[in-house]
Design a protein around this motif. Structure first.
Motif, PDB file in Angstrom:
ATOM      1  N   ASP A 251       3.545  -4.217   0.149  1.00 44.30           N
ATOM      2  CA  ASP A 251       2.100  -3.957   0.019  1.00 44.30           C
ATOM      3  C   ASP A 251       1.808  -2.506  -0.333  1.00 44.30           C
ATOM      4  O   ASP A 251       0.741  -1.978  -0.003  1.00 44.30           O
ATOM      5  N   GLY A 256      -0.101   0.631   1.773  1.00 46.90           N
ATOM      6  CA  GLY A 256       0.580   0.093   2.946  1.00 46.90           C
ATOM      7  C   GLY A 256       2.022   0.550   3.014  1.00 46.90           C
ATOM      8  O   GLY A 256       2.540   1.229   2.110  1.00 46.90           O
ATOM      9  N   GLU A 346      -1.492  -4.975   3.804  1.00 46.55           N
ATOM     10  CA  GLU A 346      -2.747  -4.276   3.584  1.00 46.55           C
ATOM     11  C   GLU A 346      -3.168  -4.454   2.126  1.00 46.55           C
ATOM     12  O   GLU A 346      -2.339  -4.493   1.228  1.00 46.55           O
TER      13      GLU A 346
END
Length: 404
Positions: A251, A256, A346
Protein backbone atom coordinates in the motif's frame (compact mmCIF):
# COMPACT_ATOMS: atom_id res chain seq x y z
CA UNK A 1 -38.08 -3.55 -46.18
CA UNK A 2 -40.10 -0.49 -45.24
CA UNK A 3 -37.90 0.06 -42.16
CA UNK A 4 -34.71 0.21 -44.21
CA UNK A 5 -36.11 2.04 -47.25
CA UNK A 6 -34.91 5.48 -48.30
CA UNK A 7 -37.38 7.57 -50.32
CA UNK A 8 -37.22 7.03 -54.07
CA UNK A 9 -40.31 8.33 -55.86
CA UNK A 10 -42.21 6.73 -58.72
CA UNK A 11 -45.73 7.18 -60.00
CA UNK A 12 -48.42 4.73 -59.00
CA UNK A 13 -49.62 2.19 -61.53
CA UNK A 14 -52.05 3.37 -64.24
CA UNK A 15 -55.61 3.22 -63.09
CA UNK A 16 -54.75 3.50 -59.43
CA UNK A 17 -57.13 5.73 -57.56
CA UNK A 18 -55.47 9.05 -56.71
CA UNK A 19 -55.22 9.68 -52.99
CA UNK A 20 -55.47 6.00 -52.12
CA UNK A 21 -53.05 4.68 -49.55
CA UNK A 22 -50.79 1.98 -51.02
CA UNK A 23 -50.78 -1.44 -49.32
CA UNK A 24 -48.61 -1.51 -46.20
CA UNK A 25 -48.42 2.28 -46.04
CA UNK A 26 -49.88 2.50 -42.56
CA UNK A 27 -47.30 0.05 -41.17
CA UNK A 28 -44.40 1.92 -42.75
CA UNK A 29 -45.66 5.42 -41.98
CA UNK A 30 -44.33 5.56 -38.41
CA UNK A 31 -40.83 4.37 -39.30
CA UNK A 32 -40.17 5.76 -42.77
CA UNK A 33 -39.85 9.26 -44.07
CA UNK A 34 -40.93 10.31 -47.52
CA UNK A 35 -40.41 13.61 -49.23
CA UNK A 36 -40.45 16.36 -46.58
CA UNK A 37 -41.86 19.81 -46.97
CA UNK A 38 -39.75 22.97 -47.08
CA UNK A 39 -40.15 23.63 -43.35
CA UNK A 40 -38.74 20.22 -42.42
CA UNK A 41 -36.01 19.88 -45.04
CA UNK A 42 -33.34 21.98 -43.24
CA UNK A 43 -33.42 19.62 -40.25
CA UNK A 44 -32.98 16.41 -42.24
CA UNK A 45 -29.19 16.57 -42.16
CA UNK A 46 -29.35 16.21 -38.38
CA UNK A 47 -31.22 12.91 -38.67
CA UNK A 48 -29.13 10.77 -41.01
CA UNK A 49 -29.69 7.01 -41.05
CA UNK A 50 -32.75 4.84 -41.41
CA UNK A 51 -33.04 4.20 -37.68
CA UNK A 52 -33.33 7.93 -36.98
CA UNK A 53 -36.18 8.46 -39.44
CA UNK A 54 -38.63 8.62 -36.55
CA UNK A 55 -36.71 11.68 -35.34
CA UNK A 56 -37.87 13.62 -38.38
CA UNK A 57 -41.45 12.72 -37.57
CA UNK A 58 -41.05 13.99 -34.00
CA UNK A 59 -39.46 17.19 -35.24
CA UNK A 60 -42.25 17.90 -37.68
CA UNK A 61 -44.90 17.21 -35.04
CA UNK A 62 -43.25 19.34 -32.37
CA UNK A 63 -41.10 22.17 -33.72
CA UNK A 64 -41.24 22.01 -37.50
CA UNK A 65 -44.87 23.08 -37.92
CA UNK A 66 -46.52 25.45 -38.57
CA UNK A 67 -44.10 27.13 -40.97
CA UNK A 68 -42.60 30.42 -39.87
CA UNK A 69 -44.85 33.39 -40.58
CA UNK A 70 -47.97 31.25 -40.89
CA UNK A 71 -50.69 32.30 -38.47
CA UNK A 72 -53.39 30.10 -39.91
CA UNK A 73 -53.91 26.59 -38.49
CA UNK A 74 -52.33 23.95 -40.68
CA UNK A 75 -54.62 21.07 -41.71
CA UNK A 76 -53.61 17.68 -40.39
CA UNK A 77 -53.46 16.30 -43.92
CA UNK A 78 -50.95 18.95 -44.98
CA UNK A 79 -48.70 18.20 -42.00
CA UNK A 80 -48.82 14.46 -42.69
CA UNK A 81 -48.14 15.02 -46.38
CA UNK A 82 -44.99 17.01 -45.53
CA UNK A 83 -43.63 13.92 -43.79
CA UNK A 84 -44.87 11.03 -45.90
CA UNK A 85 -44.93 12.65 -49.36
CA UNK A 86 -47.85 13.49 -51.63
CA UNK A 87 -50.68 10.99 -52.16
CA UNK A 88 -50.29 8.42 -54.84
CA UNK A 89 -46.50 8.25 -54.54
CA UNK A 90 -45.04 4.84 -53.71
CA UNK A 91 -41.60 4.61 -52.15
CA UNK A 92 -39.11 2.30 -53.78
CA UNK A 93 -37.08 0.21 -51.27
CA UNK A 94 -33.33 0.04 -51.68
CA UNK A 95 -30.64 -2.25 -50.32
CA UNK A 96 -29.34 -1.53 -46.81
CA UNK A 97 -25.77 -0.20 -46.68
CA UNK A 98 -23.35 -0.12 -43.74
CA UNK A 99 -23.69 3.64 -43.29
CA UNK A 100 -27.38 3.16 -42.42
CA UNK A 101 -26.31 1.34 -39.23
CA UNK A 102 -23.92 4.02 -38.03
CA UNK A 103 -26.44 5.88 -35.88
CA UNK A 104 -26.99 3.13 -33.35
CA UNK A 105 -27.37 -0.50 -34.45
CA UNK A 106 -23.69 -0.81 -35.38
CA UNK A 107 -22.60 0.02 -31.83
CA UNK A 108 -25.00 -2.54 -30.39
CA UNK A 109 -23.61 -5.22 -32.68
CA UNK A 110 -19.95 -4.27 -32.19
CA UNK A 111 -20.23 -4.34 -28.38
CA UNK A 112 -20.31 -8.16 -28.65
CA UNK A 113 -16.91 -8.29 -30.34
CA UNK A 114 -13.60 -8.95 -28.64
CA UNK A 115 -10.31 -7.18 -29.29
CA UNK A 116 -9.26 -9.47 -32.15
CA UNK A 117 -12.58 -9.17 -33.96
CA UNK A 118 -12.70 -5.39 -33.48
CA UNK A 119 -9.20 -5.09 -34.95
CA UNK A 120 -10.41 -6.98 -38.03
CA UNK A 121 -13.47 -4.75 -38.28
CA UNK A 122 -11.14 -1.74 -38.22
CA UNK A 123 -9.57 -3.00 -41.43
CA UNK A 124 -12.90 -3.38 -43.24
CA UNK A 125 -13.31 0.26 -44.23
CA UNK A 126 -12.77 3.81 -43.05
CA UNK A 127 -16.26 4.03 -41.54
CA UNK A 128 -15.83 1.11 -39.13
CA UNK A 129 -12.31 2.35 -38.39
CA UNK A 130 -13.66 5.69 -37.18
CA UNK A 131 -16.77 4.32 -35.44
CA UNK A 132 -14.80 1.77 -33.40
CA UNK A 133 -12.38 4.38 -32.03
CA UNK A 134 -14.94 7.08 -31.21
CA UNK A 135 -16.04 8.23 -27.76
CA UNK A 136 -18.57 5.74 -26.45
CA UNK A 137 -17.62 3.31 -29.22
CA UNK A 138 -16.66 -0.38 -29.08
CA UNK A 139 -12.99 0.08 -28.07
CA UNK A 140 -14.03 2.42 -25.26
CA UNK A 141 -16.66 -0.03 -24.01
CA UNK A 142 -14.30 -3.00 -24.23
CA UNK A 143 -11.59 -1.19 -22.28
CA UNK A 144 -13.95 -0.11 -19.50
CA UNK A 145 -15.13 -3.72 -19.22
CA UNK A 146 -11.72 -5.44 -19.22
CA UNK A 147 -9.77 -2.92 -17.12
CA UNK A 148 -12.23 -2.37 -14.28
CA UNK A 149 -10.33 -1.37 -11.14
CA UNK A 150 -6.96 -1.20 -12.93
CA UNK A 151 -4.81 1.90 -13.03
CA UNK A 152 -1.61 2.39 -15.00
CA UNK A 153 1.44 3.86 -13.25
CA UNK A 154 1.93 7.45 -14.36
CA UNK A 155 -1.60 7.53 -15.79
CA UNK A 156 -5.06 6.90 -14.39
CA UNK A 157 -8.00 4.56 -15.04
CA UNK A 158 -8.75 3.46 -18.60
CA UNK A 159 -11.42 6.15 -18.87
CA UNK A 160 -10.07 9.19 -17.00
CA UNK A 161 -13.63 10.46 -16.58
CA UNK A 162 -14.26 7.56 -14.15
CA UNK A 163 -11.55 8.73 -11.76
CA UNK A 164 -13.06 11.00 -9.11
CA UNK A 165 -9.67 11.35 -7.38
CA UNK A 166 -8.14 13.03 -10.43
CA UNK A 167 -8.28 16.78 -10.02
CA UNK A 168 -8.93 18.71 -13.23
CA UNK A 169 -7.87 22.39 -13.12
CA UNK A 170 -10.60 24.92 -13.68
CA UNK A 171 -10.83 25.87 -17.33
CA UNK A 172 -9.49 22.48 -18.49
CA UNK A 173 -12.70 20.47 -18.47
CA UNK A 174 -13.09 20.10 -22.20
CA UNK A 175 -13.58 16.53 -23.40
CA UNK A 176 -10.31 15.45 -25.00
CA UNK A 177 -10.36 13.51 -28.24
CA UNK A 178 -9.06 10.03 -27.42
CA UNK A 179 -8.14 7.25 -29.80
CA UNK A 180 -9.69 4.48 -27.70
CA UNK A 181 -8.14 1.68 -29.69
CA UNK A 182 -4.63 3.03 -29.07
CA UNK A 183 -5.45 3.51 -25.39
CA UNK A 184 -6.80 -0.04 -25.17
CA UNK A 185 -3.66 -1.49 -26.78
CA UNK A 186 -1.45 0.54 -24.47
CA UNK A 187 -3.28 -0.61 -21.35
CA UNK A 188 -3.30 -4.25 -22.47
CA UNK A 189 0.48 -4.21 -22.91
CA UNK A 190 1.68 -1.97 -20.08
CA UNK A 191 -0.36 -3.33 -17.17
CA UNK A 192 1.79 -6.49 -17.43
CA UNK A 193 5.06 -4.55 -17.30
CA UNK A 194 7.35 -3.84 -14.35
CA UNK A 195 8.73 -0.46 -13.32
CA UNK A 196 12.34 0.64 -13.59
CA UNK A 197 15.01 -0.73 -13.22
CA UNK A 198 13.23 -3.60 -14.95
CA UNK A 199 11.85 -3.30 -18.46
CA UNK A 200 8.88 -5.03 -20.03
CA UNK A 201 6.82 -7.89 -18.63
CA UNK A 202 9.78 -10.28 -18.11
CA UNK A 203 12.60 -10.35 -15.57
CA UNK A 204 15.73 -12.30 -16.43
CA UNK A 205 18.32 -10.94 -14.00
CA UNK A 206 18.39 -9.49 -10.48
CA UNK A 207 21.42 -7.39 -9.58
CA UNK A 208 20.74 -6.56 -5.91
CA UNK A 209 19.78 -8.63 -2.89
CA UNK A 210 16.30 -7.99 -1.47
CA UNK A 211 15.24 -6.42 -4.77
CA UNK A 212 11.58 -5.50 -5.30
CA UNK A 213 10.05 -5.44 -8.78
CA UNK A 214 6.92 -3.27 -8.74
CA UNK A 215 4.20 -3.76 -11.33
CA UNK A 216 3.05 -0.84 -13.46
CA UNK A 217 -0.49 -2.00 -12.70
CA UNK A 218 -2.22 -0.63 -9.61
CA UNK A 219 -5.37 -2.11 -8.09
CA UNK A 220 -8.03 0.48 -7.30
CA UNK A 221 -9.78 -0.95 -4.27
CA UNK A 222 -12.52 1.70 -4.30
CA UNK A 223 -13.58 0.80 -7.85
CA UNK A 224 -13.49 -2.93 -7.16
CA UNK A 225 -15.50 -2.61 -3.96
CA UNK A 226 -18.12 -0.62 -5.89
CA UNK A 227 -18.35 -3.54 -8.34
CA UNK A 228 -18.22 -6.40 -5.85
CA UNK A 229 -19.15 -8.98 -8.52
CA UNK A 230 -15.92 -8.23 -10.40
CA UNK A 231 -12.44 -9.34 -9.35
CA UNK A 232 -8.89 -8.92 -10.65
CA UNK A 233 -6.55 -11.87 -11.10
CA UNK A 234 -2.82 -11.47 -11.81
CA UNK A 235 -0.60 -14.42 -12.76
CA UNK A 236 3.20 -14.72 -12.95
CA UNK A 237 5.08 -17.64 -14.48
CA UNK A 238 8.40 -18.64 -12.91
CA UNK A 239 10.60 -20.42 -15.46
CA UNK A 240 13.94 -20.14 -13.61
CA UNK A 241 14.47 -19.39 -9.92
CA UNK A 242 17.97 -19.86 -8.48
CA UNK A 243 17.00 -18.74 -4.98
CA UNK A 244 13.69 -17.40 -3.70
CA UNK A 245 10.91 -15.19 -5.07
CA UNK A 246 7.56 -14.21 -3.53
CA UNK A 247 4.40 -12.50 -4.77
CA UNK A 248 3.21 -9.53 -2.72
CA UNK A 249 0.87 -6.54 -2.71
CA UNK A 250 1.74 -3.26 -0.93
CA UNK A 251 0.00 0.00 0.00
CA UNK A 252 3.00 2.32 -0.49
CA UNK A 253 1.20 4.52 -3.07
CA UNK A 254 -0.89 6.17 -0.33
CA UNK A 255 2.05 6.56 2.06
CA UNK A 256 1.37 3.27 3.84
CA UNK A 257 4.01 0.84 5.06
CA UNK A 258 2.21 -2.51 4.99
CA UNK A 259 2.24 -5.55 2.75
CA UNK A 260 0.80 -9.03 2.27
CA UNK A 261 3.23 -11.59 0.83
CA UNK A 262 2.67 -15.08 -0.53
CA UNK A 263 5.55 -17.57 -0.48
CA UNK A 264 4.76 -20.16 -3.16
CA UNK A 265 7.35 -22.68 -1.97
CA UNK A 266 6.25 -22.76 1.70
CA UNK A 267 2.55 -22.00 1.09
CA UNK A 268 2.59 -19.27 3.76
CA UNK A 269 0.94 -15.85 3.69
CA UNK A 270 2.64 -13.06 5.66
CA UNK A 271 1.19 -9.71 6.72
CA UNK A 272 3.80 -7.12 7.65
CA UNK A 273 3.89 -3.52 8.80
CA UNK A 274 7.07 -1.50 9.07
CA UNK A 275 7.27 0.30 12.41
CA UNK A 276 10.70 1.87 12.08
CA UNK A 277 13.17 2.32 9.23
CA UNK A 278 16.46 2.47 11.18
CA UNK A 279 17.16 0.34 12.98
CA UNK A 280 14.58 -1.62 11.05
CA UNK A 281 11.61 -2.92 13.00
CA UNK A 282 8.73 -4.89 11.47
CA UNK A 283 5.56 -6.27 13.03
CA UNK A 284 3.95 -9.17 11.27
CA UNK A 285 1.81 -12.26 11.40
CA UNK A 286 1.65 -15.32 9.17
CA UNK A 287 -0.48 -18.34 8.40
CA UNK A 288 0.23 -21.42 6.27
CA UNK A 289 -2.86 -22.51 4.32
CA UNK A 290 -0.80 -24.65 1.90
CA UNK A 291 1.95 -27.21 2.48
CA UNK A 292 5.64 -26.80 1.69
CA UNK A 293 6.44 -28.30 -1.73
CA UNK A 294 10.14 -27.54 -2.27
CA UNK A 295 13.16 -28.49 -0.18
CA UNK A 296 16.09 -26.21 -0.79
CA UNK A 297 15.04 -25.52 -4.37
CA UNK A 298 13.50 -22.36 -5.76
CA UNK A 299 9.83 -22.54 -6.72
CA UNK A 300 9.10 -22.90 -10.42
CA UNK A 301 5.67 -22.87 -11.99
CA UNK A 302 2.88 -20.30 -11.76
CA UNK A 303 1.68 -18.08 -8.93
CA UNK A 304 -1.16 -15.61 -8.80
CA UNK A 305 -3.13 -13.21 -6.63
CA UNK A 306 -6.84 -12.48 -6.75
CA UNK A 307 -8.66 -9.46 -5.30
CA UNK A 308 -12.44 -9.46 -5.11
CA UNK A 309 -14.94 -7.90 -2.74
CA UNK A 310 -12.19 -6.48 -0.52
CA UNK A 311 -10.55 -9.89 0.05
CA UNK A 312 -7.27 -11.39 -1.15
CA UNK A 313 -6.48 -14.93 -2.28
CA UNK A 314 -3.33 -16.52 -3.70
CA UNK A 315 -2.72 -19.40 -6.12
CA UNK A 316 0.13 -21.66 -7.15
CA UNK A 317 0.84 -24.46 -9.62
CA UNK A 318 4.18 -26.18 -9.16
CA UNK A 319 6.29 -27.47 -12.05
CA UNK A 320 8.75 -30.15 -10.93
CA UNK A 321 11.96 -30.13 -12.99
CA UNK A 322 14.09 -32.10 -10.50
CA UNK A 323 14.64 -35.05 -12.85
CA UNK A 324 17.40 -34.36 -15.36
CA UNK A 325 16.19 -36.93 -17.89
CA UNK A 326 12.50 -36.51 -17.20
CA UNK A 327 9.90 -34.20 -18.66
CA UNK A 328 8.70 -31.44 -16.29
CA UNK A 329 5.77 -32.54 -14.16
CA UNK A 330 3.04 -29.89 -13.98
CA UNK A 331 1.02 -30.06 -10.78
CA UNK A 332 -2.57 -29.05 -10.11
CA UNK A 333 -3.65 -25.56 -9.15
CA UNK A 334 -3.89 -24.86 -5.41
CA UNK A 335 -5.27 -21.84 -3.59
CA UNK A 336 -5.13 -20.32 -0.13
CA UNK A 337 -8.74 -19.24 -0.49
CA UNK A 338 -9.68 -15.73 0.57
CA UNK A 339 -7.01 -15.43 3.19
CA UNK A 340 -7.29 -11.80 4.35
CA UNK A 341 -9.31 -8.63 3.95
CA UNK A 342 -7.89 -5.15 3.30
CA UNK A 343 -8.10 -3.74 6.82
CA UNK A 344 -4.29 -3.55 6.88
CA UNK A 345 -4.06 -1.26 3.83
CA UNK A 346 -4.10 2.52 3.62
CA UNK A 347 -5.53 4.46 0.68
CA UNK A 348 -7.31 3.27 -2.45
CA UNK A 349 -4.38 1.87 -4.43
CA UNK A 350 -2.51 -1.40 -4.01
CA UNK A 351 0.58 -2.31 -6.03
CA UNK A 352 1.45 -5.94 -6.88
CA UNK A 353 5.17 -6.73 -6.79
CA UNK A 354 7.76 -9.52 -6.77
CA UNK A 355 10.22 -9.82 -3.87
CA UNK A 356 13.64 -11.43 -4.55
CA UNK A 357 15.90 -12.61 -1.74
CA UNK A 358 19.21 -12.81 -3.61
CA UNK A 359 20.89 -11.87 -6.89
CA UNK A 360 20.91 -14.28 -9.79
CA UNK A 361 19.69 -15.19 -13.25
CA UNK A 362 15.92 -15.49 -12.95
CA UNK A 363 13.25 -15.85 -15.58
CA UNK A 364 9.77 -14.62 -14.67
CA UNK A 365 6.96 -13.12 -16.72
CA UNK A 366 3.55 -11.63 -16.05
CA UNK A 367 1.30 -13.74 -18.26
CA UNK A 368 -2.20 -12.42 -17.65
CA UNK A 369 -4.33 -9.93 -15.76
CA UNK A 370 -8.07 -10.51 -16.04
CA UNK A 371 -11.22 -11.22 -14.03
CA UNK A 372 -11.17 -14.99 -13.57
CA UNK A 373 -8.78 -17.09 -11.44
CA UNK A 374 -7.74 -20.54 -12.71
CA UNK A 375 -9.94 -22.45 -10.25
CA UNK A 376 -13.12 -21.70 -8.34
CA UNK A 377 -12.53 -20.24 -4.91
CA UNK A 378 -13.96 -21.56 -1.67
CA UNK A 379 -13.94 -19.57 1.54
CA UNK A 380 -11.41 -20.78 4.11
CA UNK A 381 -12.66 -19.68 7.51
CA UNK A 382 -9.41 -20.41 9.30
CA UNK A 383 -7.66 -17.62 7.39
CA UNK A 384 -9.93 -15.04 9.05
CA UNK A 385 -9.48 -16.39 12.56
CA UNK A 386 -6.82 -14.11 14.02
CA UNK A 387 -6.02 -16.67 16.73
CA UNK A 388 -4.55 -18.94 14.05
CA UNK A 389 -2.21 -16.26 12.72
CA UNK A 390 1.22 -16.49 14.36
CA UNK A 391 3.42 -13.58 15.35
CA UNK A 392 6.38 -12.74 13.14
CA UNK A 393 7.95 -9.59 14.60
CA UNK A 394 11.51 -8.61 13.70
CA UNK A 395 13.71 -5.90 15.23
CA UNK A 396 17.14 -5.27 13.71
CA UNK A 397 18.33 -3.45 16.86
CA UNK A 398 17.54 -6.42 19.10
CA UNK A 399 19.14 -8.80 16.61
CA UNK A 400 22.37 -6.78 16.59
CA UNK A 401 22.43 -6.81 20.41
CA UNK A 402 22.08 -10.60 20.46
CA UNK A 403 24.86 -11.01 17.91
CA UNK A 404 27.21 -8.94 20.07
Amino acid sequence: QAVWAQPRMRRSAPGARQGATPPGRHEAMALEVGKPGAAVAPTMEGYKGAFNAIGRLFHACSGGWPPAGCDEPVPEAAMLQSITGPPGIVQQPRHLVLADLADGPYYTIAMWLGAEDLARADCACRLTHELNRSNGGPWWALGRQEFVGLELDGDTLFDPADDETRRIPRGHRKVARVDWKCRYMRFAAEIKMFRSPFCGSEITSVQQADEIAYSRCKLRTDKLEARSEIGVYMEVEVHANPDNVSLAVVDFEAGGCSSVTFSPDTGAVIRERKIREAPRKVEGTYIQPLTTITSGQGFEGSMGLYLKGGRLAFFRRHVDRSGEDKEPVVGAWETTGFVTDLSWAEGKRLTPCLAFRDVGEYHLATTRINEEPPIVLTQQGLAFEEALWRSLDWDAGEQEALDM
